[in-house]
Design a protein around this motif. Structure first.
Motif, PDB file in Angstrom:
ATOM      1  N   ASP A 151      -3.077  12.888   6.725  1.00  3.94           N
ATOM      2  CA  ASP A 151      -2.922  12.644   5.295  1.00  3.94           C
ATOM      3  C   ASP A 151      -1.453  12.317   5.054  1.00  3.94           C
ATOM      4  O   ASP A 151      -0.570  13.027   5.515  1.00  3.94           O
ATOM      5  N   GLY A 152      -1.198  11.214   4.352  1.00  5.94           N
ATOM      6  CA  GLY A 152       0.194  10.917   4.087  1.00  5.94           C
ATOM      7  C   GLY A 152       0.419   9.597   3.398  1.00  5.94           C
ATOM      8  O   GLY A 152      -0.515   8.965   2.884  1.00  5.94           O
ATOM      9  N   ASN A 153       1.680   9.190   3.384  1.00  4.67           N
ATOM     10  CA  ASN A 153       2.097   7.998   2.658  1.00  4.67           C
ATOM     11  C   ASN A 153       3.038   7.164   3.508  1.00  4.67           C
ATOM     12  O   ASN A 153       3.887   7.698   4.229  1.00  4.67           O
ATOM     13  N   VAL A 154       2.874   5.853   3.405  1.00  8.05           N
ATOM     14  CA  VAL A 154       3.746   4.920   4.109  1.00  8.05           C
ATOM     15  C   VAL A 154       4.235   3.881   3.111  1.00  8.05           C
ATOM     16  O   VAL A 154       3.446   3.310   2.355  1.00  8.05           O
ATOM     17  N   THR A 155       5.533   3.663   3.082  1.00  6.99           N
ATOM     18  CA  THR A 155       6.137   2.681   2.180  1.00  6.99           C
ATOM     19  C   THR A 155       6.895   1.654   3.001  1.00  6.99           C
ATOM     20  O   THR A 155       7.606   2.014   3.945  1.00  6.99           O
ATOM     21  N   GLN A 156       6.725   0.393   2.655  1.00  6.37           N
ATOM     22  CA  GLN A 156       7.431  -0.656   3.369  1.00  6.37           C
ATOM     23  C   GLN A 156       7.795  -1.779   2.412  1.00  6.37           C
ATOM     24  O   GLN A 156       6.929  -2.350   1.746  1.00  6.37           O
ATOM     25  N   GLU A 157       9.097  -2.060   2.338  1.00  6.69           N
ATOM     26  CA  GLU A 157       9.604  -3.158   1.528  1.00  6.69           C
ATOM     27  C   GLU A 157       9.006  -3.179   0.117  1.00  6.69           C
ATOM     28  O   GLU A 157       8.528  -4.199  -0.361  1.00  6.69           O
ATOM     29  N   GLY A 158       9.029  -2.019  -0.526  1.00  5.28           N
ATOM     30  CA  GLY A 158       8.575  -1.939  -1.906  1.00  5.28           C
ATOM     31  C   GLY A 158       7.093  -1.782  -2.102  1.00  5.28           C
ATOM     32  O   GLY A 158       6.617  -1.682  -3.237  1.00  5.28           O
ATOM     33  N   THR A 159       6.315  -1.754  -1.023  1.00  2.16           N
ATOM     34  CA  THR A 159       4.871  -1.541  -1.146  1.00  2.16           C
ATOM     35  C   THR A 159       4.514  -0.174  -0.575  1.00  2.16           C
ATOM     36  O   THR A 159       5.229   0.380   0.268  1.00  2.16           O
ATOM     37  N   HIS A 160       3.403   0.370  -1.011  1.00  2.00           N
ATOM     38  CA  HIS A 160       3.033   1.731  -0.632  1.00  2.00           C
ATOM     39  C   HIS A 160       1.548   1.826  -0.320  1.00  2.00           C
ATOM     40  O   HIS A 160       0.708   1.198  -0.983  1.00  2.00           O
ATOM     41  N   ILE A 161       1.219   2.593   0.709  1.00  2.00           N
ATOM     42  CA  ILE A 161      -0.178   2.864   1.052  1.00  2.00           C
ATOM     43  C   ILE A 161      -0.353   4.364   1.259  1.00  2.00           C
ATOM     44  O   ILE A 161       0.405   4.996   2.006  1.00  2.00           O
ATOM     45  N   LYS A 162      -1.332   4.916   0.593  1.00  2.00           N
ATOM     46  CA  LYS A 162      -1.755   6.297   0.814  1.00  2.00           C
ATOM     47  C   LYS A 162      -2.826   6.259   1.900  1.00  2.00           C
ATOM     48  O   LYS A 162      -3.767   5.460   1.832  1.00  2.00           O
ATOM     49  N   ILE A 163      -2.672   7.104   2.924  1.00  2.00           N
ATOM     50  CA  ILE A 163      -3.599   7.110   4.056  1.00  2.00           C
ATOM     51  C   ILE A 163      -4.237   8.486   4.204  1.00  2.00           C
ATOM     52  O   ILE A 163      -3.555   9.502   4.178  1.00  2.00           O
ATOM     53  N   VAL A 164      -5.555   8.502   4.369  1.00  2.94           N
ATOM     54  CA  VAL A 164      -6.286   9.720   4.682  1.00  2.94           C
ATOM     55  C   VAL A 164      -7.185   9.404   5.872  1.00  2.94           C
ATOM     56  O   VAL A 164      -7.884   8.388   5.876  1.00  2.94           O
ATOM     57  N   PRO A 183      -3.820   1.187  -1.200  1.00  2.00           N
ATOM     58  CA  PRO A 183      -2.592   0.407  -1.404  1.00  2.00           C
ATOM     59  C   PRO A 183      -2.233   0.366  -2.888  1.00  2.00           C
ATOM     60  O   PRO A 183      -3.109   0.430  -3.753  1.00  2.00           O
ATOM     61  N   ASP A 184      -0.949   0.227  -3.177  1.00  3.21           N
ATOM     62  CA  ASP A 184      -0.536   0.125  -4.572  1.00  3.21           C
ATOM     63  C   ASP A 184      -0.565  -1.334  -5.043  1.00  3.21           C
ATOM     64  O   ASP A 184      -0.848  -2.257  -4.261  1.00  3.21           O
ATOM     65  N   HIS A 185      -0.232  -1.535  -6.309  1.00  7.55           N
ATOM     66  CA  HIS A 185      -0.269  -2.871  -6.899  1.00  7.55           C
ATOM     67  C   HIS A 185       0.665  -3.840  -6.166  1.00  7.55           C
ATOM     68  O   HIS A 185       0.301  -4.993  -5.894  1.00  7.55           O
ATOM     69  N   ALA A 186       1.860  -3.359  -5.828  1.00 11.47           N
ATOM     70  CA  ALA A 186       2.830  -4.213  -5.155  1.00 11.47           C
ATOM     71  C   ALA A 186       2.310  -4.711  -3.811  1.00 11.47           C
ATOM     72  O   ALA A 186       2.568  -5.858  -3.416  1.00 11.47           O
ATOM     73  N   PHE A 187       1.571  -3.858  -3.118  1.00  7.07           N
ATOM     74  CA  PHE A 187       0.997  -4.257  -1.828  1.00  7.07           C
ATOM     75  C   PHE A 187       0.021  -5.413  -2.014  1.00  7.07           C
ATOM     76  O   PHE A 187       0.063  -6.404  -1.289  1.00  7.07           O
ATOM     77  N   TRP A 188      -0.869  -5.285  -2.994  1.00 15.65           N
ATOM     78  CA  TRP A 188      -1.871  -6.334  -3.199  1.00 15.65           C
ATOM     79  C   TRP A 188      -1.227  -7.639  -3.640  1.00 15.65           C
ATOM     80  O   TRP A 188      -1.622  -8.721  -3.200  1.00 15.65           O
ATOM     81  N   VAL A 189      -0.233  -7.553  -4.483  1.00 16.14           N
ATOM     82  CA  VAL A 189       0.445  -8.770  -4.935  1.00 16.14           C
ATOM     83  C   VAL A 189       1.138  -9.452  -3.763  1.00 16.14           C
ATOM     84  O   VAL A 189       1.053 -10.678  -3.595  1.00 16.14           O
ATOM     85  N   GLN A 190       1.844  -8.658  -2.945  1.00 19.97           N
ATOM     86  CA  GLN A 190       2.550  -9.213  -1.803  1.00 19.97           C
ATOM     87  C   GLN A 190       1.581  -9.775  -0.766  1.00 19.97           C
ATOM     88  O   GLN A 190       1.873 -10.776  -0.104  1.00 19.97           O
ATOM     89  N   THR A 191       0.406  -9.149  -0.644  1.00 21.02           N
ATOM     90  CA  THR A 191      -0.558  -9.532   0.378  1.00 21.02           C
ATOM     91  C   THR A 191      -1.486 -10.666  -0.053  1.00 21.02           C
ATOM     92  O   THR A 191      -1.737 -11.606   0.704  1.00 21.02           O
ATOM     93  N   LEU A 192      -1.996 -10.576  -1.275  1.00 21.59           N
ATOM     94  CA  LEU A 192      -3.028 -11.510  -1.718  1.00 21.59           C
ATOM     95  C   LEU A 192      -2.590 -12.501  -2.782  1.00 21.59           C
ATOM     96  O   LEU A 192      -3.339 -13.403  -3.136  1.00 21.59           O
ATOM     97  N   GLY A 193      -1.416 -12.306  -3.325  1.00 12.42           N
ATOM     98  CA  GLY A 193      -0.936 -13.241  -4.334  1.00 12.42           C
ATOM     99  C   GLY A 193      -1.828 -13.266  -5.558  1.00 12.42           C
ATOM    100  O   GLY A 193      -2.095 -12.239  -6.179  1.00 12.42           O
ATOM    101  N   GLU A 194      -2.329 -14.440  -5.904  1.00 15.27           N
ATOM    102  CA  GLU A 194      -3.133 -14.603  -7.113  1.00 15.27           C
ATOM    103  C   GLU A 194      -4.484 -13.895  -7.041  1.00 15.27           C
ATOM    104  O   GLU A 194      -5.135 -13.699  -8.060  1.00 15.27           O
TER     105      GLU A 194
END
Length: 258
Positions: free
Chosen positions: A97-110, A120-131
């Motif tokens: 259980d934990g959290n990983v942050t990279q270049e302004g994006t964040h993922i909670k892992i269980v 994943p947070d909003h920033a992750f999806w925007v950075q990954t999938l764009g529109e």
């Protein structure tokens, strides 16, 4: 979208390798908050029984420390790199259980056994999938993404949540590297031996191994993209509570579509 998810997963897997340190990250400076010379410690003479690593060759100490970590009932691994952070609690039964942050994006892992939940947070999806980020988040509705360690897109992220994986990275020998003994230090109240790894073209890295009890790795210090980096391994044997998301709190990754 599948290809983008795969690329995103690969990026976080790369972070896991860096975070595991491979005994390869070091600032070359001791942390003033967590380490101090044994000479300055009034309680050094009353320390617990030594485990004998002082008399072993440096490479053997690294191996013994990696094996001690591999056999640890549980551990908390946290670290800070230039643009990345992680904080993970895990045990040797496959729970994490934990959290990983990279270049302004964040993922909670269980993780529980073979199942893996990711948020994943909003920033992750925007950075990954764009529109496509907005529609994906609407589909998820704030739920976790449920996958497994066998999933080709996200399952490999579970490697972050694996005690053996971190241990394997520690004693993974590389060509041209040398390991030497350094000073004796006190790390969070435990006497530790410093091991310094050097390799052509890379800055030195420092591993601090407990000199009493099990020869657990306590800290690894290094450098990530020219900035200080450090990983702390603590709370060995702690009774962590791992709570997995319920059925209504997660959505199967396959329902995201392609």
């Amino acid at each position: 979208m599948d290809r983008r998810l795969h690329v995103a997963a690969a990026a976080f897997i790369a972070l896991a390798v860096t975070s595991g340190c491979s005994f390869e990250v070091s600032t070359g400076k001791e942390s003033k908050k967590t380490q101090k010379s044994e000479k300055a410690s009034p309680s050094a003479s009353a320390s617990p029984t030594l485990n004998g690593i002082d008399g072993l060759p440096p490479a053997e100490i690294v191996d013994k420390s990696a094996e001690a970590l591999r056999r640890a009932p549980s551990v908390r691994i946290s670290g800070t790199m230039k643009k990345s952070e992680l904080d993970l609690k895990m045990d040797n039964e496959g729970n994490c259980d934990g959290n990983v942050t990279q270049e302004g994006t964040h993922i909670k892992i269980v993780k529980r056994g073979a199942k893996v939940w990711l948020k994943p947070d909003h920033a992750f999806w925007v950075q990954t999938l764009g529109e496509e980020a907005e529609s994906t988040e609407e589909l998820l509705g704030g739920r976790y993404l449920l996958t497994s360690i066998k999933d080709p897109k996200f399952g490999s992220l579970a490697s972050i949540c694996d005690i053996s994986g971190f241990a394997d990275s520690m004693d993974d020998d590389e060509a041209g590297e040398t390991v030497a003994k350094g000073d004796r230090k006190e790390v969070r109240g435990t006497s530790a031996l410093e091991l310094i790894k050097t390799q052509a073209g890379k800055g030195p890295s420092r591993l601090y191994v407990a000199r009493t009890g099990q020869p657990y790795p306590l800290e690894i210090h290094g450098e990530d993209q020219g900035s200080p980096a450090a990983v702390t391994l603590a709370e060995y044997g702690a009774q962590f509570t791992f709570t997995t998301p319920g059925p209504t709190e997660a959505m199967d990754v396959e329902k995201l579509g392609t």
